[in-house]
Design a protein around this motif. Sequence first.
Motif, mmCIF file in Angstrom:
data_model
loop_
_atom_site.group_PDB
_atom_site.id
_atom_site.type_symbol
_atom_site.label_atom_id
_atom_site.label_comp_id
_atom_site.label_asym_id
_atom_site.label_seq_id
_atom_site.Cartn_x
_atom_site.Cartn_y
_atom_site.Cartn_z
ATOM 1 N N TYR A 24 0.829 -1.204 0.000
ATOM 2 C CA TYR A 24 0.000 0.000 0.000
ATOM 3 C C TYR A 24 0.865 1.256 0.000
ATOM 4 O O TYR A 24 0.572 2.224 -0.706
ATOM 5 C CB TYR A 24 -0.950 -0.006 1.199
ATOM 6 N N ILE A 25 1.941 1.235 0.781
ATOM 7 C CA ILE A 25 2.853 2.389 0.822
ATOM 8 C C ILE A 25 3.486 2.610 -0.555
ATOM 9 O O ILE A 25 3.588 3.744 -1.025
ATOM 10 C CB ILE A 25 3.908 2.200 1.928
ATOM 11 N N ILE A 26 3.868 1.541 -1.211
ATOM 12 C CA ILE A 26 4.423 1.651 -2.567
ATOM 13 C C ILE A 26 3.365 2.247 -3.507
ATOM 14 O O ILE A 26 3.642 3.191 -4.253
ATOM 15 C CB ILE A 26 4.888 0.267 -3.072
ATOM 16 N N HIS A 27 2.166 1.701 -3.453
ATOM 17 C CA HIS A 27 1.061 2.177 -4.286
ATOM 18 C C HIS A 27 0.799 3.672 -4.076
ATOM 19 O O HIS A 27 0.694 4.435 -5.038
ATOM 20 C CB HIS A 27 -0.195 1.356 -3.976
ATOM 21 N N LYS A 28 0.692 4.080 -2.816
ATOM 22 C CA LYS A 28 0.378 5.485 -2.530
ATOM 23 C C LYS A 28 1.498 6.417 -2.983
ATOM 24 O O LYS A 28 1.228 7.521 -3.456
ATOM 25 C CB LYS A 28 0.078 5.688 -1.038
ATOM 26 N N HIS A 29 2.739 6.011 -2.843
ATOM 27 C CA HIS A 29 3.830 6.831 -3.373
ATOM 28 C C HIS A 29 3.668 7.012 -4.882
ATOM 29 O O HIS A 29 3.819 8.116 -5.396
ATOM 30 C CB HIS A 29 5.192 6.203 -3.046
ATOM 31 N N GLY A 30 3.364 5.913 -5.577
ATOM 32 C CA GLY A 30 3.177 5.999 -7.020
ATOM 33 C C GLY A 30 2.055 6.946 -7.395
ATOM 34 O O GLY A 30 2.208 7.814 -8.263
ATOM 35 N N HIS A 39 5.400 12.460 -11.593
ATOM 36 C CA HIS A 39 6.403 11.399 -11.676
ATOM 37 C C HIS A 39 5.809 10.217 -12.429
ATOM 38 O O HIS A 39 4.618 9.938 -12.318
ATOM 39 C CB HIS A 39 6.836 10.940 -10.284
ATOM 40 N N GLY A 40 6.662 9.498 -13.150
ATOM 41 C CA GLY A 40 6.225 8.338 -13.910
ATOM 42 C C GLY A 40 6.260 7.051 -13.096
ATOM 43 O O GLY A 40 6.566 7.047 -11.901
ATOM 44 N N VAL A 41 5.956 5.954 -13.758
ATOM 45 C CA VAL A 41 5.930 4.631 -13.137
ATOM 46 C C VAL A 41 7.307 4.266 -12.581
ATOM 47 O O VAL A 41 7.415 3.533 -11.590
ATOM 48 C CB VAL A 41 5.443 3.568 -14.141
ATOM 49 N N SER A 42 8.364 4.814 -13.176
ATOM 50 C CA SER A 42 9.711 4.500 -12.687
ATOM 51 C C SER A 42 9.889 4.905 -11.223
ATOM 52 O O SER A 42 10.648 4.280 -10.492
ATOM 53 C CB SER A 42 10.774 5.165 -13.564
ATOM 54 N N PHE A 43 9.169 5.938 -10.768
ATOM 55 C CA PHE A 43 9.256 6.331 -9.360
ATOM 56 C C PHE A 43 8.656 5.247 -8.471
ATOM 57 O O PHE A 43 9.235 4.886 -7.446
ATOM 58 C CB PHE A 43 8.558 7.677 -9.106
ATOM 59 N N GLU A 44 7.508 4.725 -8.856
ATOM 60 C CA GLU A 44 6.885 3.661 -8.070
ATOM 61 C C GLU A 44 7.793 2.433 -8.016
ATOM 62 O O GLU A 44 7.929 1.799 -6.967
ATOM 63 C CB GLU A 44 5.524 3.303 -8.657
ATOM 64 N N ALA A 45 8.445 2.109 -9.138
ATOM 65 C CA ALA A 45 9.373 0.974 -9.170
ATOM 66 C C ALA A 45 10.564 1.225 -8.251
ATOM 67 O O ALA A 45 11.026 0.318 -7.545
ATOM 68 C CB ALA A 45 9.844 0.721 -10.602
ATOM 69 N N GLY A 50 13.278 -0.012 -3.068
ATOM 70 C CA GLY A 50 13.768 0.444 -1.768
ATOM 71 C C GLY A 50 13.022 -0.180 -0.603
ATOM 72 O O GLY A 50 13.620 -0.530 0.419
ATOM 73 N N ILE A 51 11.712 -0.327 -0.732
ATOM 74 C CA ILE A 51 10.910 -0.962 0.323
ATOM 75 C C ILE A 51 11.320 -2.429 0.469
ATOM 76 O O ILE A 51 11.449 -2.947 1.584
ATOM 77 C CB ILE A 51 9.401 -0.829 0.023
ATOM 78 N N PHE A 52 11.584 -3.096 -0.656
ATOM 79 C CA PHE A 52 12.053 -4.484 -0.601
ATOM 80 C C PHE A 52 13.396 -4.553 0.122
ATOM 81 O O PHE A 52 13.607 -5.425 0.969
ATOM 82 C CB PHE A 52 12.172 -5.067 -2.016
ATOM 83 N N GLU A 53 14.297 -3.626 -0.186
ATOM 84 C CA GLU A 53 15.605 -3.586 0.485
ATOM 85 C C GLU A 53 15.429 -3.348 1.982
ATOM 86 O O GLU A 53 16.063 -4.006 2.810
ATOM 87 C CB GLU A 53 16.471 -2.478 -0.125
ATOM 88 N N PHE A 54 14.557 -2.411 2.346
ATOM 89 C CA PHE A 54 14.289 -2.134 3.765
ATOM 90 C C PHE A 54 13.814 -3.406 4.466
ATOM 91 O O PHE A 54 14.353 -3.791 5.511
ATOM 92 C CB PHE A 54 13.240 -1.021 3.906
ATOM 93 N N TYR A 55 12.824 -4.071 3.900
ATOM 94 C CA TYR A 55 12.273 -5.257 4.537
ATOM 95 C C TYR A 55 13.284 -6.401 4.582
ATOM 96 O O TYR A 55 13.383 -7.113 5.583
ATOM 97 C CB TYR A 55 10.986 -5.709 3.830
ATOM 98 N N THR A 152 19.029 15.557 -12.662
ATOM 99 C CA THR A 152 18.756 14.220 -13.192
ATOM 100 C C THR A 152 17.497 14.235 -14.046
ATOM 101 O O THR A 152 16.727 15.192 -14.032
ATOM 102 C CB THR A 152 18.568 13.184 -12.062
ATOM 103 N N ASN A 153 17.308 13.145 -14.724
ATOM 104 C CA ASN A 153 16.077 12.914 -15.457
ATOM 105 C C ASN A 153 15.408 11.677 -14.851
ATOM 106 O O ASN A 153 14.956 10.791 -15.556
ATOM 107 C CB ASN A 153 16.347 12.723 -16.947
ATOM 108 N N SER A 154 15.393 11.648 -13.536
ATOM 109 C CA SER A 154 14.802 10.514 -12.822
ATOM 110 C C SER A 154 13.285 10.601 -12.858
ATOM 111 O O SER A 154 12.717 11.684 -12.918
ATOM 112 C CB SER A 154 15.259 10.520 -11.358
ATOM 113 N N PHE A 155 12.668 9.469 -12.823
ATOM 114 C CA PHE A 155 11.226 9.362 -12.651
ATOM 115 C C PHE A 155 10.435 10.004 -13.791
ATOM 116 O O PHE A 155 9.329 10.488 -13.594
ATOM 117 C CB PHE A 155 10.803 9.922 -11.295
ATOM 118 N N GLY A 156 11.052 10.060 -14.986
ATOM 119 C CA GLY A 156 10.352 10.519 -16.161
ATOM 120 C C GLY A 156 10.297 12.014 -16.363
ATOM 121 O O GLY A 156 9.517 12.503 -17.172
#
Length: 168
Positions: A24-30, A39-45, A50-55, A152-156
């Motif tokens: 849900y946190i990933i979804h809401k950030h996106g 921001h594009g889908v690349s931000f959600e990815a 990062g959330i996977f790394e944290f966990y 940068t040209n991050s996140f689209g």
Amino acid sequence: MIHQSPILKDIKIKTNLKPGDLGYIIHKHGVIYSEEYNHGVSFEAYVAQGIFEFYSNYNPVKDRIWICEHNNKIIGSLVLQHREKNTAQLRYFYLEKEYRGIGLGKLLMNLYMDFYMKCGYDSSYLWTTHELGTATALYTKHGYRLTEELNTNSFGKNLIERKFELKS
């Protein structure tokens, strides 16, 4: 029916995870960063990675997640993630629009700083962008200082990514 603004005392802040919270946190950030900052889908990815790394590296002695809920719905989050050299990283700080300006962001920052101090970290850092002025003001009030900027040209889209650091 009169719509009342939420009040701080009605918000529950938990530090334990249940299935669905991280997704849900990933979804809401996106969604929020798309709607508010284009921001594009690349931000959600990026957030998902990062959330996977944290966990994957979660240590309850060194790491903390604060999940804000109102009426059994997640409305915000903040993460303290341990890093090398006794450093903490502040990540995944968001609040739903209708919960901003009621003191919840300040409360979360205070909880972050209390845990940071309790753990005895030497420093903390975070990455953000030039678009998040309100968040930046909150960080600098807690002693964070701008130490790096990258175009940068991050996140689209074109952005200025900013690193803020806090030394104990």
